[in-house]
Design a protein around this motif. Structure first.
Motif, PDB file in Angstrom:
ATOM      1  N   MET A   1       8.936  10.465  -1.691  1.00  5.12           N
ATOM      2  CA  MET A   1       9.056   9.307  -1.530  1.00  5.12           C
ATOM      3  C   MET A   1       7.625   9.040  -2.118  1.00  5.12           C
ATOM      4  O   MET A   1       7.011   9.771  -1.663  1.00  5.12           O
ATOM      5  CB  MET A   1       8.817   8.880   0.236  1.00  5.12           C
ATOM      6  CG  MET A   1      10.113   8.790   0.663  1.00  5.12           C
ATOM      7  SD  MET A   1      10.415   8.505   2.530  1.00  5.12           S
ATOM      8  CE  MET A   1       9.118   7.470   2.979  1.00  5.12           C
ATOM      9  N   GLU A   2       7.124   7.572  -3.064  1.00  2.00           N
ATOM     10  CA  GLU A   2       6.021   7.549  -3.368  1.00  2.00           C
ATOM     11  C   GLU A   2       4.816   6.171  -3.317  1.00  2.00           C
ATOM     12  O   GLU A   2       5.921   5.185  -2.535  1.00  2.00           O
ATOM     13  CB  GLU A   2       6.291   7.706  -4.554  1.00  2.00           C
ATOM     14  CG  GLU A   2       6.071   9.757  -4.890  1.00  2.00           C
ATOM     15  CD  GLU A   2       6.134   9.522  -6.702  1.00  2.00           C
ATOM     16  OE1 GLU A   2       6.072  10.785  -6.802  1.00  2.00           O
ATOM     17  OE2 GLU A   2       6.738   9.177  -7.304  1.00  2.00           O
ATOM     18  N   TYR A   3       3.794   5.648  -3.850  1.00  2.00           N
ATOM     19  CA  TYR A   3       3.818   4.357  -3.377  1.00  2.00           C
ATOM     20  C   TYR A   3       2.690   4.482  -4.815  1.00  2.00           C
ATOM     21  O   TYR A   3       1.952   5.679  -4.997  1.00  2.00           O
ATOM     22  CB  TYR A   3       2.873   4.652  -2.182  1.00  2.00           C
ATOM     23  CG  TYR A   3       2.094   4.444  -1.799  1.00  2.00           C
ATOM     24  CD1 TYR A   3       0.655   4.278  -1.848  1.00  2.00           C
ATOM     25  CD2 TYR A   3       2.000   5.874  -1.374  1.00  2.00           C
ATOM     26  CE1 TYR A   3      -0.439   4.354  -2.346  1.00  2.00           C
ATOM     27  CE2 TYR A   3       1.112   6.222  -0.713  1.00  2.00           C
ATOM     28  CZ  TYR A   3      -0.883   6.048  -1.056  1.00  2.00           C
ATOM     29  OH  TYR A   3      -1.811   6.498  -0.643  1.00  2.00           O
ATOM     30  N   LYS A   4       1.793   3.529  -4.899  1.00  2.00           N
ATOM     31  CA  LYS A   4       0.932   2.859  -6.260  1.00  2.00           C
ATOM     32  C   LYS A   4       0.043   2.721  -5.656  1.00  2.00           C
ATOM     33  O   LYS A   4       0.675   1.425  -4.614  1.00  2.00           O
ATOM     34  CB  LYS A   4       1.624   1.869  -7.500  1.00  2.00           C
ATOM     35  CG  LYS A   4       0.942   2.451  -8.308  1.00  2.00           C
ATOM     36  CD  LYS A   4       2.010   1.746 -10.095  1.00  2.00           C
ATOM     37  CE  LYS A   4       0.906   1.937 -10.654  1.00  2.00           C
ATOM     38  NZ  LYS A   4       1.288   2.647 -12.308  1.00  2.00           N
ATOM     39  N   LEU A   5      -1.207   2.798  -5.703  1.00  2.00           N
ATOM     40  CA  LEU A   5      -2.355   2.569  -5.798  1.00  2.00           C
ATOM     41  C   LEU A   5      -2.785   2.178  -6.906  1.00  2.00           C
ATOM     42  O   LEU A   5      -3.588   2.749  -7.467  1.00  2.00           O
ATOM     43  CB  LEU A   5      -2.752   4.048  -4.533  1.00  2.00           C
ATOM     44  CG  LEU A   5      -4.530   3.462  -4.448  1.00  2.00           C
ATOM     45  CD1 LEU A   5      -4.292   2.412  -3.278  1.00  2.00           C
ATOM     46  CD2 LEU A   5      -5.646   4.308  -3.852  1.00  2.00           C
ATOM     47  N   LYS A   6      -3.443   0.553  -6.528  1.00  2.00           N
ATOM     48  CA  LYS A   6      -4.546   1.047  -7.639  1.00  2.00           C
ATOM     49  C   LYS A   6      -5.785   0.599  -6.957  1.00  2.00           C
ATOM     50  O   LYS A   6      -5.928  -1.061  -5.825  1.00  2.00           O
ATOM     51  CB  LYS A   6      -4.056  -1.005  -8.081  1.00  2.00           C
ATOM     52  CG  LYS A   6      -2.810  -0.688  -8.450  1.00  2.00           C
ATOM     53  CD  LYS A   6      -2.179  -1.999  -9.888  1.00  2.00           C
ATOM     54  CE  LYS A   6      -1.226  -1.606 -11.150  1.00  2.00           C
ATOM     55  NZ  LYS A   6      -0.388  -2.645 -11.239  1.00  2.00           N
ATOM     56  N   PHE A   7      -7.039   0.252  -7.588  1.00  2.00           N
ATOM     57  CA  PHE A   7      -8.127   0.004  -6.985  1.00  2.00           C
ATOM     58  C   PHE A   7      -9.114   0.710  -7.537  1.00  2.00           C
ATOM     59  O   PHE A   7      -9.836   1.641  -8.048  1.00  2.00           O
ATOM     60  CB  PHE A   7      -8.733   1.483  -5.551  1.00  2.00           C
ATOM     61  CG  PHE A   7      -9.382   0.608  -4.698  1.00  2.00           C
ATOM     62  CD1 PHE A   7     -10.599  -0.834  -4.438  1.00  2.00           C
ATOM     63  CD2 PHE A   7     -10.924   1.426  -5.230  1.00  2.00           C
ATOM     64  CE1 PHE A   7     -11.769  -1.102  -4.124  1.00  2.00           C
ATOM     65  CE2 PHE A   7     -12.200   1.183  -4.428  1.00  2.00           C
ATOM     66  CZ  PHE A   7     -12.429  -0.450  -3.835  1.00  2.00           C
ATOM     67  N   LYS A   8     -10.475  -0.123  -8.783  1.00  2.00           N
ATOM     68  CA  LYS A   8     -11.107  -0.409  -8.932  1.00  2.00           C
ATOM     69  C   LYS A   8     -10.667   1.014 -10.529  1.00  2.00           C
ATOM     70  O   LYS A   8      -9.764   0.568 -11.091  1.00  2.00           O
ATOM     71  CB  LYS A   8     -12.590   0.248  -8.180  1.00  2.00           C
ATOM     72  CG  LYS A   8     -12.983  -0.420  -7.764  1.00  2.00           C
ATOM     73  CD  LYS A   8     -14.589   0.365  -7.460  1.00  2.00           C
ATOM     74  CE  LYS A   8     -15.027  -0.330  -6.288  1.00  2.00           C
ATOM     75  NZ  LYS A   8     -16.510  -0.257  -5.684  1.00  2.00           N
TER      76      LYS A   8
END
Length: 66
Positions: A1-8
């Motif tokens: 199980m995974e998720y995508k992270l976007k930050f700076k």
């Protein structure tokens, strides 16, 4: 199980821990909920929201000024 992270400069897929919340993510990144707004799959969300498999989390820094 995974998720995508976007930050700076971060744009990555991360492994998802069970019952992992936005608050857990902020703590892990040593960020304050007072200076960050979280979007989950394009919608504003609260710190207690659980991150699900396949979610896209976008963290936006709030800029104060006067």
């Amino acid at each position: 199980m995974e998720y995508k992270l976007k930050f700076k400069d971060i744009n990555e897929t991360r492994d998802l821990k069970e019952n992992f919340t936005i608050r857990n993510l902020l703590d892990e990144l040593e960020l304050s909920a007072q200076t960050i707004v979280a979007k989950q799959n394009g919608e504003l969300t609260i710190e207690d929201s659980v991150i699900n498999d396949g979610d896209e989390i976008n963290l936006v820094q709030i800029i104060y000024g006067g």
